[in-house]
Write a protein that holds these residues in place. Sequence first.
Motif, mmCIF file in Angstrom:
data_model
loop_
_atom_site.group_PDB
_atom_site.id
_atom_site.type_symbol
_atom_site.label_atom_id
_atom_site.label_comp_id
_atom_site.label_asym_id
_atom_site.label_seq_id
_atom_site.Cartn_x
_atom_site.Cartn_y
_atom_site.Cartn_z
ATOM 1 N N ILE A 9 6.270 -5.830 -49.949
ATOM 2 C CA ILE A 9 4.836 -6.460 -50.238
ATOM 3 C C ILE A 9 5.077 -7.620 -49.195
ATOM 4 N N THR A 10 6.028 -8.274 -49.027
ATOM 5 C CA THR A 10 6.309 -9.351 -47.876
ATOM 6 C C THR A 10 5.775 -8.933 -46.428
ATOM 7 N N TRP A 11 6.273 -7.734 -46.226
ATOM 8 C CA TRP A 11 6.000 -7.167 -44.653
ATOM 9 C C TRP A 11 4.308 -6.960 -44.967
ATOM 10 N N ILE A 12 3.618 -6.409 -46.140
ATOM 11 C CA ILE A 12 2.437 -6.080 -45.982
ATOM 12 C C ILE A 12 1.645 -7.452 -45.844
ATOM 13 N N GLN A 13 2.013 -8.565 -46.607
ATOM 14 C CA GLN A 13 1.409 -9.692 -46.496
ATOM 15 C C GLN A 13 1.385 -10.347 -45.092
ATOM 16 N N ARG A 14 2.268 -10.069 -44.278
ATOM 17 C CA ARG A 14 2.528 -10.442 -43.208
ATOM 18 C C ARG A 14 1.607 -9.764 -42.083
ATOM 19 N N GLN A 15 1.272 -8.442 -42.199
ATOM 20 C CA GLN A 15 0.272 -7.575 -41.676
ATOM 21 C C GLN A 15 -1.100 -8.345 -41.942
ATOM 22 N N MET A 16 -1.295 -8.539 -43.119
ATOM 23 C CA MET A 16 -2.725 -9.242 -43.501
ATOM 24 C C MET A 16 -2.866 -10.535 -42.842
ATOM 25 N N TYR A 17 -1.937 -11.478 -42.936
ATOM 26 C CA TYR A 17 -1.786 -13.019 -42.705
ATOM 27 C C TYR A 17 -0.982 -13.073 -41.791
ATOM 28 N N PRO A 18 -0.831 -12.661 -40.497
ATOM 29 C CA PRO A 18 0.136 -12.833 -39.588
ATOM 30 C C PRO A 18 0.351 -14.275 -39.031
ATOM 31 N N GLY A 19 -0.508 -15.306 -39.486
ATOM 32 C CA GLY A 19 -0.329 -16.694 -39.158
ATOM 33 C C GLY A 19 0.542 -17.389 -39.971
ATOM 34 N N GLY A 20 0.796 -16.704 -41.426
ATOM 35 C CA GLY A 20 1.818 -17.358 -42.371
ATOM 36 C C GLY A 20 3.164 -17.127 -42.014
ATOM 37 N N HIS A 21 3.879 -17.200 -40.883
ATOM 38 C CA HIS A 21 5.262 -16.661 -40.714
ATOM 39 C C HIS A 21 6.055 -17.829 -41.547
ATOM 40 N N ASP A 22 6.756 -17.395 -42.549
ATOM 41 C CA ASP A 22 7.708 -18.320 -43.103
ATOM 42 C C ASP A 22 8.989 -18.267 -42.626
ATOM 43 N N GLY A 23 9.469 -17.435 -41.751
ATOM 44 C CA GLY A 23 10.781 -17.309 -41.045
ATOM 45 C C GLY A 23 11.956 -16.409 -41.864
ATOM 46 N N VAL A 24 11.060 -15.533 -42.621
ATOM 47 C CA VAL A 24 12.066 -14.506 -43.408
ATOM 48 C C VAL A 24 11.683 -13.278 -42.737
ATOM 49 N N VAL A 25 13.048 -12.407 -42.475
ATOM 50 C CA VAL A 25 12.951 -11.344 -41.884
ATOM 51 C C VAL A 25 12.909 -10.207 -42.812
ATOM 52 N N THR A 26 11.694 -9.471 -42.674
ATOM 53 C CA THR A 26 11.491 -8.198 -43.535
ATOM 54 C C THR A 26 12.026 -6.905 -42.910
ATOM 55 N N MET A 27 12.747 -6.289 -43.775
ATOM 56 C CA MET A 27 13.612 -5.159 -43.261
ATOM 57 C C MET A 27 12.505 -3.964 -42.829
ATOM 58 N N CYS A 28 11.247 -4.067 -43.509
ATOM 59 C CA CYS A 28 10.276 -3.029 -43.254
ATOM 60 C C CYS A 28 9.722 -3.013 -41.820
ATOM 61 N N ARG A 29 10.170 -3.960 -41.222
ATOM 62 C CA ARG A 29 9.964 -4.105 -39.590
ATOM 63 C C ARG A 29 10.687 -3.093 -38.686
ATOM 64 N N TYR A 30 12.112 -2.615 -39.555
ATOM 65 C CA TYR A 30 12.881 -1.644 -38.817
ATOM 66 C C TYR A 30 12.922 -0.632 -39.826
ATOM 67 N N PRO A 31 11.940 0.307 -39.745
ATOM 68 C CA PRO A 31 12.009 1.342 -40.990
ATOM 69 C C PRO A 31 13.060 2.269 -40.646
ATOM 70 N N PHE A 32 13.816 2.588 -39.238
ATOM 71 C CA PHE A 32 14.591 3.381 -39.035
ATOM 72 C C PHE A 32 15.982 3.284 -39.733
ATOM 73 N N VAL A 33 16.127 2.039 -40.507
ATOM 74 C CA VAL A 33 17.628 1.831 -41.052
ATOM 75 C C VAL A 33 17.520 2.311 -42.580
ATOM 76 N N PHE A 34 16.121 2.577 -42.791
ATOM 77 C CA PHE A 34 16.179 3.161 -44.362
ATOM 78 C C PHE A 34 16.186 4.569 -44.531
ATOM 79 N N ASP A 35 17.250 5.006 -45.561
ATOM 80 C CA ASP A 35 17.509 6.349 -45.889
ATOM 81 C C ASP A 35 16.461 7.107 -46.861
ATOM 82 N N ALA A 36 16.674 8.034 -47.206
ATOM 83 C CA ALA A 36 15.722 8.900 -48.177
ATOM 84 C C ALA A 36 15.251 8.194 -49.306
ATOM 85 N N PRO A 37 16.280 7.674 -50.217
ATOM 86 C CA PRO A 37 16.055 7.119 -51.361
ATOM 87 C C PRO A 37 15.254 5.721 -51.278
#
Length: 880
Positions: free
Chosen positions: A630-658
């Motif tokens: 959800i945080t990652w989606i909000q970043r896509q919609m409002y890119p100017g509101g960067h709060d300094g939090v890393v979203t793991m969804c930026r790096y989808p290759f680390v996610f396993d199937a579950p």
Amino acid sequence: MLCWGNASYGQLGLGGIDEEIVVEPRKCDFFHAKRVRDVGCGRKHTAFVLEDGTVYTCGCNDLGQLGHEKSRKKPEQVVALDAQIIIAVSCGESHTLALNDSGQVFSWGLGSDGQLGLNNFEECVRVPRNIKTLTDVQITQVACGYWHSLALSKGSQVFSWGQNRYGQLGLGVNGQSISTPQIIQSLLGIPFAQISAGGAHSFTLTLSGAVFGWGRNKFGQLGLSDSNDRCFPTLLKSLRSQRVIFVSCGEDHTAALTKLRGVFTFGAGGYGQLGHNATTHEINPRKVFELMGNVVTQIACGRQHTLAFTPSCGKMDSFGLGGNGQLGTRSSCNRKTPGPVKGPWIHSVDSDDQVMNQNCCIKKIYAGGDQSFAHYCNTNGLQNIDHVTTADAQRRLCTVNEETIQRWLNHSPGRVPQEISNEIDLVFSTASCLNGSFLSVSHPDHYSTSSKCSGIDMNMARLLFHRLITPDYPEIAQQIAASMEKNLIPRLSNSPPDIEALRLYLTLPECPLFSDPNNYVTISIPFAKSLLSLKEAPLKVLGNWWSTFEPQVFQRLVEVYKGVVVYLLQMHKVGIPSTEQRIFTSFLDTSLQLLEILHLVNERGGHIIQYDKFYIHELDDLIDIRNDYITWIQRQMYPGGHDGVVTMCRYPFVFDAPAKTTLLQTDAVLQMQMAVDQAQMQNLSSMFLPAVESVNPCLILIVRRENIVGDTMEVLRKSKNVDYKKPLKVVFVGEEAVDAGGVRKEFFLLIMKELLDPKYGMFRYHEESRLLWFSSKTFEDIELFSLIGVICGLAIYNLTIVELNFPVALYKKLLKRNATLDDLKELMPDVGRSLQLLLDYPEDDLEETFCLNFTITEENYGATEVLELIPNGRTLSTHT
């Protein structure tokens, strides 16, 4: 010692002889029973170092270049250096440098251009003085130009001082002379094997044969295709592939010797000193063809002449200016091509030789202003010395190798001796020492270093690091960690001067310290940050090198930074003070960015390791995947509101199937809610605006069981794309069941069973693999295939599992990746095995084998299906 050439100032050391020139090699009696270690030849003077460390000089002494006031006709000891053990000397136009066994440099002679490095411009210094600004550095080599000087440290720093009229100091400027040694910053990080200086030009040679030149270039003596001077070190690209192992400079010409024993010359050729049977100048390195076929092991450039030694055939050649007898041909004529020096050379030891004592075995050749020397030993009991230089460990770059590690580990466990501690600190604080370590000696060896080949033996790096970092010697591990943390990593440049300065980025992660969580924050993460700060060109080279890694080596690198990410996320879960949140974010982002680069390399390299090796299975326990998304989606919609939090969804290759399942479910719920909200807003508007049409907030499928495919097609054909985003409700005609999820699941089960039924002829079922593949004979409308895609999408979107027994090849094609023979084996094992046998056969037997052992027919398997799956490469034809 054999000597020949100009003797008018006594520079040959022959004493008071009548001749002013000696036209053929003559023994210098002074050195009878003395062992010479090194010789330095100046314009009109010569310096000799004996094995006991004493220095003798002879020749012109008008500016104090001999370091004593004695007779200049025969060698006299420089008594001011009596307390020193000198290991090397070099002579310029009228100045001399000496290097002792502790790496300290002494200078004397003409100093008006600052070439003595004594922080002044004294006209004449007659007594050797220590260059105090170099006392904190251990120097391994010195070289004199006519009016400038060079020094190379054990840490591969190149220092220069003296005249700079032509940019020969390599400091980026020309003009003003400099009287104290300066580090050539643009060469930091490169592992050097040698330095060389000419009249007003300079060269360095790397351990792997790359050549850098700078200074005067009026005659093309830099070999850079032009005659423009250079004030910055410049790579001779034309010599990079030639595997150069030694460089020698004359007044205005240069010679390079290669590993294959070829000789290249360039620069001034007016006296034939290039050996090309001409007197023209050469602005590009050109091979001396007259020497081809000879295994030349040594070269030496005098002022305007050149020597080349070929021990295997007992031959020394010379060419160039010969007016002072410096060619040793018994003549004072110039030579434009290599000709033999008249001397008692031998190429092998023969115990039956009756005149053995008259023969000599050459150890090293030297050339100066107009004089030449050959250091020899009697053949009695000695084999021929067939090497380029006599540089010992004291004159080499300090690197990590079997020998140094053994020396470091030889002390008793406990406190490390200061000498060893200093050496460890030097190696692991200095990029060039590490870049010169672990070089490959197999084929292709490190002389083949390029943007595609690192020249590194990664297995050697791993083995030596693991020998060095052991529980038995914790103090050594602590010393190495401290050196890397405090000195090495903070000083790494984002724009290294050469590809050889990039090697440590490959080797260092093999060090066990990188995998120790205690070092993640101090070593592993800062190292990754330095790597990410590299400019595009060096980062591209690293990518090329990584792509050549063995899978297990690449996997180890990935595992290091996966470990770092897990460690950071565990810390975050325990709790991080708000004051340290920004640092944590930076650390996590750095580690993930490096993994992202490695993942991209893996993709481009045709999957060095399997994609699932990047999965971080601990993510589900360490982060809230739904909130992260959800945080990652909000970043896509409002890119100017960067709060300094890393979203793991930026790096989808680390996610396993579950984890990806959770992401898909979260995304579906979000999109459904947005679609429902949009429909409700439209319905609200329709109450006040008649032109606005009301809509259903759900996608309703009303179907008959007996015509489930046709009814579904009809509804979906009339639906808009936006309708697919709405929650799906299914109604079977004549049935009252409310769709709370069960009806929907039954619908997908029935329709997929119907669509995949062989009666439609869209798919073909393969018994041996129990998998489906597209049929090449279907007569169904293409819309049916599109319908299957939509149905699959709706099922996934509405969190319903459907059974699709397709091989991996289908998913590869969806990702626009090439199928392989393994994919064919998965779908049709027998066909795949037969094809493998076929492809393994020699080309000459291919057609016959194909006819005898394997035939593809339309009735058998479907040629289109098979050929579509066959990997690119060898093609099959004629027998389909």
